[in-house]
Design an enzyme around this catalytic site. Structure first.
Site, short mmCIF file in Angstrom:
data_model
loop_
_atom_site.label_atom_id
_atom_site.label_comp_id
_atom_site.label_asym_id
_atom_site.label_seq_id
_atom_site.Cartn_x
_atom_site.Cartn_y
_atom_site.Cartn_z
N ARG A 268 26.35 19.37 8.33
CA ARG A 268 26.16 20.81 8.40
C ARG A 268 24.84 21.16 9.05
O ARG A 268 23.86 20.42 8.96
CB ARG A 268 26.16 21.42 7.00
CG ARG A 268 27.42 21.10 6.24
CD ARG A 268 27.68 22.09 5.14
NE ARG A 268 26.60 22.16 4.17
CZ ARG A 268 26.47 23.15 3.31
NH1 ARG A 268 27.31 24.16 3.31
NH2 ARG A 268 25.48 23.15 2.45
N SER B 221 21.27 11.41 4.03
CA SER B 221 21.61 10.73 2.78
C SER B 221 22.06 9.29 3.00
O SER B 221 23.15 8.89 2.57
CB SER B 221 22.68 11.52 2.04
OG SER B 221 22.35 12.88 1.98
N ASP C 202 18.70 13.57 -0.34
CA ASP C 202 19.39 14.69 -1.01
C ASP C 202 18.86 15.00 -2.41
O ASP C 202 18.81 16.17 -2.81
CB ASP C 202 20.91 14.51 -1.00
CG ASP C 202 21.36 13.14 -1.48
OD1 ASP C 202 20.49 12.34 -1.88
OD2 ASP C 202 22.57 12.87 -1.46
MG MG Z 1 25.96 14.95 -1.55
#
Ligand code: MG
Ligand code: ADP
Length: 515
Positions: free
Chosen positions: A126, A195, A248
């Site tokens: 995103r 991540s 994250d």
């Molecule tokens: Mg996640």
């Protein structure tokens, strides 16, 4: 009696010749004689007895999964021990990496202006922008765009992958509303939530250790991930600077700091996998060789999924799940508490109950043997079933395994399996968090029943925590139990949604190179 022990062996540490430790932990193993040919005996279990048999197996499974408070305190102590080892020297703990994140300025709430973020998390990619208002918790506007990473780019070259990411961000910047442009000079700043395992070298640089979750971009490994994105942004012709590289959990912690008035000290994710980070005193990070940060604090990414302790109440189902995983022997804690595994553990227990107590009739539903057929969302749905006749459980069994008819008693047993494992997961997660609080001195008993107890917030994210209400309730309740009634601190778990994306933008703001 003997059958139950032989087949499911729920006594702590009992080991069967078939090789799986059926109950308890594999550390200290008590051996008992196992009678061969148990399955055949089980298959002849009389219909009238099968329920009793199932109840008995269930009872023993509950015992071997038990997480009494005293055990959880010990688990927390084990975690603290590993945390200290991991902070002392590089590789000091073979379980916890305890990675310094170089994040020393968590958002204060006063951040202001427009910031971007790129969130490459595995399942999702995103780009987003947020307009920060300059007051705690104030996000004046936020927009995002989600894009699928084309399959071939996930296993291609770094240049192609990062050109795609940079191109997506650049195109998104071009859709900026005229009114937002007022908040800017020419250069836009972005955070980068990434991540995957990274060894950070500054707040805005880090080396990719390896890829996971289906990515395999070989030529990007061992290189600075931010430089690769920054170079691609240069090629896109846009002036966008990456100001923070964010794990994250750290994004979740940052979001908590921005949004909540009380002090957020821990960020924790329980989704597909699990991890936690926390705010440590910089001088407690003995392995840190650079000058101490001015703030005196350092956020540590624990990578806690790999925590293990011989005290963890592992059962035969955990052994099976571990053996079938891509990383046997690793990530014990993660495999006992996170979403990728909970459904599988439940499935393995149901297989045993079907085989050894004819739970779903004379033959075991074929599909029950198929891996990953029972997702954690289905488990949480069954667990949340409060109807008197357990209709939801019936529906899931019908839809997923084609079991057309079940008795209420059978459904109750399935429900109890979900409960035993949801409870265990939630309680162990709470023990982990309690260990962190203990490490940073936020546990203990209040002197003279102090009334103005300092508040500590744990910012939480992840699909399992968010959507599995019973799991979350067990976790919250257990954390309070561990803290004790006369606790010196008040602790709260708070959902910080979209930790990674917003958090990356917030950290770009708090580490802004221009303001
Ligand atoms: Mg996640
Ligand atoms: P990720 O961890 O992949 O970044 P999420 O934080 O969204 O993504 O977590 C997704 C995971 O959360 C799923 O793999 C699943 O295990 C779990 N999950 C999603 N929905 C539910 C639900 N309704 N009940 C329980 N677990 C859920």
């Amino acid at each position: 009696m003997a059958i139950a022990k032989v087949l499911v062996g729920y006594h702590v540490g009992v080991q069967c010749p078939r090789g799986s430790t059926l109950g308890g932990y594999s550390g200290k193993v008590r051996r008992t004689q196992c009678r061969p040919g148990g399955r055949i005996v089980a298959m002849s279990v009389q219909k009238t007895n099968k329920l009793q048999q199932a109840e008995k197996l269930l009872h023993e499974f509950r015992q071997s999964s038990a997480t009494p408070l005293a055990l959880l305190h010990q688990v927390a102590n084990d975690l603290v021990h590993e945390m200290n080892a991991g902070l002392a020297v590089e590789g000091g703990s073979d379980q916890l990496k305890m990675l310094p994140t170089y994040v020393q300025n968590l958002p204060s709430g006063k951040e202001k202006g427009l910031f971007y973020a790129v969130d490459l998390g595995g399942t999702n990619f995103r780009v987003l922008r947020v307009l920060l208002g300059g007051k705690s918790g104030q996000i004046l506007s936020q927009e995002f765009k989600e894009v699928a990473i084309p399959r071939e780019l996930m296993v291609g070259t770094g240049k192609d992958l990062f050109d795609f990411i940079a191109g997506t961000l650049a195109a998104f910047v071009d859709t900026e509303d005229e009114s937002l442009k007022l908040h800017f000079g020419k250069v836009r700043e972005s955070g980068f939530a990434f991540s995957f395992p990274v060894r950070q070298t500054s707040v805005k640089s880090g080396i990719v250790i390896h890829w996971t979750k289906g990515f395999k971009v070989e030529d990007a490994v061992g290189k600075d991930i931010v430089k690769q994105l920054q170079d691609a942004l240069g090629r896109s012709g846009h002036q966008i600077v990456i100001s923070a590289l964010v794990n994250d959990t750290v994004g979740t912690l940052a979001g908590g700091r921005y949004n909540f008035e009380e002090e957020t000290m821990v960020g924790c994710i329980i989704g597909t996998g699990t991890n936690a980070c926390y705010v440590e005193r910089a001088d407690a990070v003995q392995k840190w060789e650079d000058p101490l940060p001015k703030s005196g604090e350092m956020v540590i990414n624990m990578e806690w999924g790999n925590f293990r302790s011989h005290l963890l109440p592992r059962t035969f189902a955990d052994e099976e799940v571990d053996r079938e995983s891509v990383n046997p022997g690793c990530q014990w804690f993660e495999k006992m508490i996170s979403g990728m595994y909970l459904g599988e553990i439940v499935r393995h227990v149901l297989v045993r109950l079907a085989e050894e107590a004819s739970l779903f009739g004379a033959s075991v539903p074929v599909k029950l043997y198929e891996r990953r057929t029972l997702g954690t969302p289905a488990v949480s749905k069954m667990h949340a079933d409060t109807s008197t006749d357990l209709q939801v459980v019936a529906k899931v069994l019908r839809q997923v395994y084609g079991v057309e008819t079940t008795t209420l008693e059978e459904r109750k047993i399935v429900h109890k399996v979900c409960d035993i494992l949801g409870e265990r997961g939630g309680r162990l997660a709470a023990a982990g968090l309690y260990g962190i609080l203990k490490k940073i001195g936020r546990t203990g008993t209040a002197m003279n029943g102090a009334t103005d107890r300092k508040k500590t917030v744990i910012a939480m994210d992840g699909g399992l925590f968010e959507h599995h209400g019973t799991y979350r309730a067990y976790m919250e309740e257990t954390l309070q139990e561990l803290m004790g009634s006369g606790a010196a601190y008040e602790v709260a778990l708070r959902l910080q949604n979209d930790g990674s994306g917003i958090g990356a933008a917030l950290l770009a703001a708090s580490h802004s190179q221009f303001s």
